[in-house]
Design an enzyme around this catalytic site. Structure first.
Site, PDB file in Angstrom:
ATOM      1  N   GLY A 136     -12.936  -5.205   5.666  1.00 44.05           N
ATOM      2  CA  GLY A 136     -14.325  -5.578   5.928  1.00 44.05           C
ATOM      3  C   GLY A 136     -15.193  -5.399   4.708  1.00 44.05           C
ATOM      4  N   LYS A 145       0.834  -1.210   0.000  1.00 47.81           N
ATOM      5  CA  LYS A 145       0.000   0.000   0.000  1.00 47.81           C
ATOM      6  C   LYS A 145       0.864   1.255   0.000  1.00 47.81           C
ATOM      7  CE  LYS A 145      -3.539  -2.610   2.483  1.00 47.81           C
ATOM      8  NZ  LYS A 145      -4.020  -3.001   3.831  1.00 47.81           N
TER       9      LYS A 145
END
Lengths: 434, 434
Positions: free
Chosen positions: A310, A213
């Site tokens: 999530g 990332k």
């Protein structure tokens, strides 16, 4: 004026990968059809899906979508405008299908940080040569729209530094160690039982996932080619509950912190444990939440906080990209043409910083003076020092240094044994100034 | 692949208003010409500027730009593509020039929250009928790209609630009161001396400026027409140092907090002092920094933090809009066509919440029981209570209620005098749950 209509042609999605995130995207498209068409001016539809196992019971009605077993077949269907790649993995099917989709004239939305960290440049060049776009908001920091903020919202800034806590599992483990007073191994096992860890846990606790990332953010921030191999990676496996407590005594928290900054010697990218002030937004971040800090020459410091993983948050990020494409927003993958991205000179430990040192000092006369002398000889000056009462024949000493280079710290550490007063392995952790 | 070139035609800006923000924009365009063209694919230039006083000494070289004394003349120049409105004020020149610019086929970038709060619907309809765009990132929360985050990044979410501390001056005053233990009047005067207050200070401390911002966010979040007149406004003038301290004792901070949420009874918009948990991101916000909290059905809670004012941050937001336009990104002003925005039913005090109550109780037998009975009769149950030692014949009592409606609180307050044990005016402040 006339009533709203979704007057444009439908934007047709083909979704490859029906895990948590894929099903989350399906649910949003189904639940919010009207809202999406009001916001984008056209219907957003799913025409086809693909996953490894068709028979698996999934939490959404997929009966209206064509089923493809081969993601390449899905990616190249005539009735798909956008290939939504949610399979993961940087080699094999994900990469192959992404390339096939671009060549077939599709735009691509992906949540695949590994794919971009390893093949971002090649894919961006391909997309741009074909007039297509690759969007990847979901690849970095889950629901936080950090790619958009950096690429578009802060486009008027020369970025100075990009930082982030971008692996929720690591932050959960560190927070839990502190709260429960438990050692790393126990909490690691807990996290494993709870299903928080990747199949290869080193992706999480070794900092690889977060490093992917960081390398993507650095490319956008500094106009450089993604250089994941240049990210200095250090996981959280060596963090002791002792250091968490001692750092707390000195007013700090330990975080697995990513930092990318352009220095006089080149681009420095680190994903390593760092101390941050306990009272700072990063210091106050607990549990699985992510945080990204963006520093620009005009805007100063922008802090973004939200769920890093999530179903809902990651699907929200995917849909942000989908609505952008539906609205006709198109940008080069990394915010400027891939061909214009520079190969950054990689700089290691180029930015000076204060350091936290923990030493175990033998109870001998003049011990502290000897340690101070070693530091002084390495050009390191001491900002704060704390000595603890000794239970036995030795006692821990904490030192916070003034700004110095990592080289100097390593020199001092290599010279400590010669003093004859330092026991065991000294610990040195960088303090990131916020 | 070929080397990068800024191949598109230059985007030509006309800037009206050369105060702090206007000069900030000039500086970015001058300093970052190369970066801006790499990122947008075309040169970004200033062709003309306008301000009231040409002779004023300004911190930038304006000699290459045409000068207009009349902003309407600037807005309609043939060599201007984007009219950058940084004059302020919601009537008169700003509005007139914005309309003239749109009619002359220009896009508009503005930092003018008052203009959008009062005339946003009309201007958006005009822009959309003419195929033009109005961008206003700098109008809300300074350097924080909240308009972009809400309109684009979170476009896949049905928004549930939008909250924000969006007036840095108010947050500075409240923080300073707490830190220095000074009453409101003294700190207000300090802020005035420091130049932190608008010419009409009620825009700040009365919550009007922050209310403008909230009404704009609500329109985007809920697809409704801007309804500034429906914002319940309550300033910080009545906050006592006593309440700041007592709230602190109970684990809360007092903030001038904007809250917009769609309830079963309609759209509730409030810009009022609220208690927030001291340990929450909003509770930890000190000084002039802004924070916006966006809650969506998929993403959960996203928190954005940054400088809410100042030359660099506000100019950064303006440039985010300018680079969007340079890149060809075009959206309806409020994220969906103005004609499709609904007139929201205005709901006042529709969302239940816990409340903080401070009463001065006479030292009489059964006094607490009488107060509890009044609360019980109004249907309010008590979560926590704290009684302080009394110096004289009365003592302060703090009560945190369970969730209740504002109506019930008002009923209780109107009934307290009948108990004969409550002295003076009770204080009731909503506790916003985060």
């Amino acid at each position: 004026m006339s009533a709203p209509t979704a007057s444009g042609p439908a934007l047709r999605l083909g979704i490859a990968g029906l895990g948590t995130v894929g099903i989350g995207v399906v649910k949003i498209v189904q639940r919010h059809a009207e809202m999406l068409s009001a916001r984008t001016g056209r219907p957003v539809e799913i025409t086809a899906v693909s996953a490894r196992d068709r028979s698996k019971n999934r939490d959404a009605d997929l009966s209206n979508y064509a089923w493809e077993t081969d993601p390449v077949a899905l990616a190249t269907r005539a009735d798909v405008d956008v290939f939504v790649e949610l399979m993961g993995g940087h080699e094999g099917a994900a990469r192959e299908a992404t390339i096939a989709a671009l060549k077939a004239g599709k735009d691509v939305v992906t949540a695949n940080k590994a794919l971009l960290a390893h093949h971002g440049q090649e894919l961006a060049e391909l997309a741009e040569s074909l007039g297509r776009t690759i969007r990847f908001e979901a690849a970095v920091a889950g629901g936080i729209p950090v790619i958009k903020t950096l690429t578009e919202g802060l486009a008027g800034n020369q970025m100075r530094r990009v930082m982030g806590v971008m692996n929720g599992t690591c932050n959960y483990i560190l927070t839990r160690m502190e709260d429960a007073g438990l050692p790393y191994d126990i909490v690691f096992e807990e996290a494993n039982q709870l299903g928080y860890l990747e199949a290869d846990p080193n992706l999480d606790v070794g900092g690889i996932d977060a490093g992917h990332k960081l390398s993507i953010l650095a490319a956008i921030a500094f106009g450089t080619k993604v250089a994941f191999d240049d990210v200095v990676l250090e996981g959280i496996g060596k963090i002791s509950i002792d250091d968490i407590r001692r750092a707390g005594d000195m007013g700090y928290k330990i975080k697995l912190l990513g930092v990318a900054q352009m220095t006089g010697r080149g681009l420095e990218q680190r994903m390593t444990p760092c101390l941050v002030p306990a009272s700072s937004p990063l210091g106050q971040l607990t549990g699985g939440t992510n945080m990204v800090v963006l520093e620009g020459d005009s805007v100063g410091q922008i802090v973004l906080r939200g769920a890093g993983a999530g179903e809902g948050p990651t699907a929200s990020a995917v849909m942000g990209d989908v609505t952008d494409i539906a609205r006709g927003l198109r940008l080069p993958t990394f915010g400027q043409p891939a061909a214009s991205l520079k190969q950054a000179q990689s700089a290691v430990a180029a930015a000076p910083a204060p350091y936290y040192l923990r030493l175990q000092l033998l109870d001998k006369p003049g011990a502290l003076a000897k340690v101070a002398a070693v530091l002084g000889d390495a050009g390191i000056s001491i900002s704060r020092m704390r000595q603890y009462g000794h239970a036995d024949t030795s006692a821990p000493v904490l030192i916070v240094t003034h700004k110095t280079m990592r080289d100097a710290i390593d020199t001092a550490i290599s010279n400590f044994p010669r003093t004859g007063v330092v026991e065991g392995e000294p610990v040195a952790i960088r303090i990131e100034e916020l």
